[in-house]
Design an enzyme around this catalytic site. Sequence first.
Site, short mmCIF file in Angstrom:
data_model
loop_
_atom_site.label_atom_id
_atom_site.label_comp_id
_atom_site.label_asym_id
_atom_site.label_seq_id
_atom_site.Cartn_x
_atom_site.Cartn_y
_atom_site.Cartn_z
N GLU A 147 36.88 7.02 60.81
CA GLU A 147 36.81 8.48 60.94
C GLU A 147 36.24 8.95 62.28
O GLU A 147 36.63 10.01 62.78
CB GLU A 147 35.96 9.09 59.82
CG GLU A 147 36.65 9.12 58.47
CD GLU A 147 36.56 7.80 57.73
OE1 GLU A 147 35.99 6.83 58.30
OE2 GLU A 147 37.06 7.72 56.61
N GLY A 172 40.51 7.65 53.54
CA GLY A 172 40.82 8.13 52.19
C GLY A 172 41.18 7.01 51.23
O GLY A 172 40.93 7.11 50.02
N GLY A 205 43.68 9.57 54.52
CA GLY A 205 44.06 10.85 53.94
C GLY A 205 45.17 11.46 54.79
O GLY A 205 45.27 11.17 55.98
N ASP A 229 33.46 9.12 55.47
CA ASP A 229 33.26 9.99 54.32
C ASP A 229 33.91 9.37 53.09
O ASP A 229 33.99 8.13 53.01
CB ASP A 229 33.77 11.41 54.61
CG ASP A 229 35.28 11.48 54.77
OD1 ASP A 229 35.89 10.46 55.13
OD2 ASP A 229 35.86 12.56 54.53
#
Length: 639
Positions: free
Chosen positions: A136, A113, A64, A144
């Site tokens: 992460e 992401g 992300g 996530d």
Amino acid sequence: MTDIHIRKSGHAGRITLQRPKALNALTYKMCLQIDDALKAWRDDDEVALVILDAVGDKAFCAGGDIAEMYETGTKGDYEYGRKFWFDEYRMNNRIHEYPKPVVSFLQGFTMGGGVGAGCHGSHRIVGETSQIAMPECGIGLVPDVGGSFVLANAPGRLGEYLGTTAARMNAGDAILVGFADSFIPQSEWPALIEALETTGDISVLEQAAHDPPEAPLLAITDEVDRHFAGESLGDILNSLENDGGEFAQDAIKRLSRNAPLSMACTIEMIHRLRGRNLTMRKALDMEYRFTYRAMEHGDFIEGIRAQIIDKDRNPKWQHPLNGVPPVAVSKMLIPLGKNAVHFDEEEDSMKIGFIGLGNMGGPMAANLAKAGYKVAGFDTQNVEIEGVENASSAVDVAKEADVVITMLPNGAILRAVADQIIPVMKKGSVVLDCSTVDVESARDVAAQANEAELLSLDAPVSGGVGGASGGTLTFMVGGDQNGFDVALPLFEVMGQKAVHCGPSGNGQAAKICNNMILGITMIGTCEAFALADKLGLDRQAMFDVVSTSSGYSWTMNAYCPAPGVGPQSPADNGYLPGFAAELMLKDLRLSQQAAKAADADTPMGQAATELYEQFVENEDGLGKDFSAMLPRLEKRGRS
Ligand code: NAD
């Protein structure tokens, strides 16, 4: 090149990430665009399946785009990040639950992401260069974007191992663990995509699948299962430290780089999620508990600083590696109550408040309602707009709204309305003014909104009443990027183009400059026609020459002020507006007000203002189209 290319091709809905220089990192806007496309294609019979792929050899998507989150987070503004994750997770879930096949092609890096977008569809294709990871914990987050769902379903203790160490998987590993389905050599992908487009049939994938390469993880699964079975991060570390072998040393080295709180929470999450009742929604709900709190109470800001901003790779984590108190883990994972992520469609749709339902606002509000938004409207005149619920005051409209759109006559009225609504609006909601007002009013209202922790945009339009009812307006937008991203789907319904012109007030600045040019050129075009008449030049000949010569302009070519010449325009309709001369005068006055404040010399703008003033106030211009300047000039001589 835009960051993402969304289109229909053959029987496929195509989503191609195309930010190769940024390893196709997903921005908030890209997440929203993917989600919007999936929503649009769900009931579209022309779309049999969706193909997700990316430009460039290095990555499908390396994660992300967290630059904006970092920037807002360091200023103590956690709402942007929360909203990003909230909407991103909904998109991840939509892919997972999509009623049509979603086929993804995952070359190079697919991380964070990228996993959320690429690894939850029905057919996930990996190739020779694929490298998949959930890194992460290295930046103070937890796995996530639905990564915890895959990890909790992974064989043995591979989920705990991959989630905490961030180890990379090749294509064979990814299939073993559950991040991918099939291995197909990358040279075959273009032909395969073409076949999917032409046939709309996913059985072509089965025929193309090859045996995957060996999964290196298979060689270490025994050790992973032995050491990563503990109740907590502490148990895992103790087990590894007591071993001292090559695998254990390597694992400790990997764990030492990452945020202890994140790793401890990852273990706890996987333990709570694992089991037969696990759903993607449950996993995303658990992840959001952590990410919602990650900036304020976790190590996220420090993680980004060390890994991405300062790149010193020397983060100062809150807790030592083997010293995360269980209570710290519990605090990060307590349910969020009303702030929890949800996947409900009805609640999903933005609630819009619309104030000012006149010639422009009325059809704009109607278009939003038609597109499925819940719109509550208010106007001091009693008006009924189809699909729009009538409210009894501006305050009533504003209280519940996620976005309040204003379409009002001028800056003074905007300021008065802003004084009423800003104090009652929800934090994080958006004030979106589409009226044409002076730059100063736009900037003052934005400052007032920002002080109340609201987002604010000035987004005047061009395109007139026709554009408002046809949904083809152009928006010139000032204000911060976050607000722009939230409002983008609304601009797409009400218009065909939205240009982000910079900070607050810049939308009005663009509008005023554009319309100053418009007023000046209209007068110039009319003057030239009036002169041509007196010189005995036929109007058609004049149009034919100028419209293809250096004197051409929008006012000549698209809105010709001479009746019977060029395309249909208000001149062919007795000069009924169109764009009324008094509105032109309003915009020209705004341009001169701004020029005065900015000490800009605008002699032509000033002359145009004076001429329209005379026309509207002392002659018969009021209520006529602004191109009626031609009959006015035609009648006059030189003095
Ligand atoms: P309009 O006069 O038809 O609409 C304005 C509406 O605001 C009216 O219905 C009025 O009753 C309502 N209003 C006034 N005060 C209010 C208050 N305090 N609370 C709630 N409602 C209130 O004007 P329009 O043509 O729709 O233009 C609106 C804005 O758009 C203006 O700023 C104009 O300059 C701009 N604009 C107009 C055009 C056009 O072609 N009409 C094109 C571009 C931009």
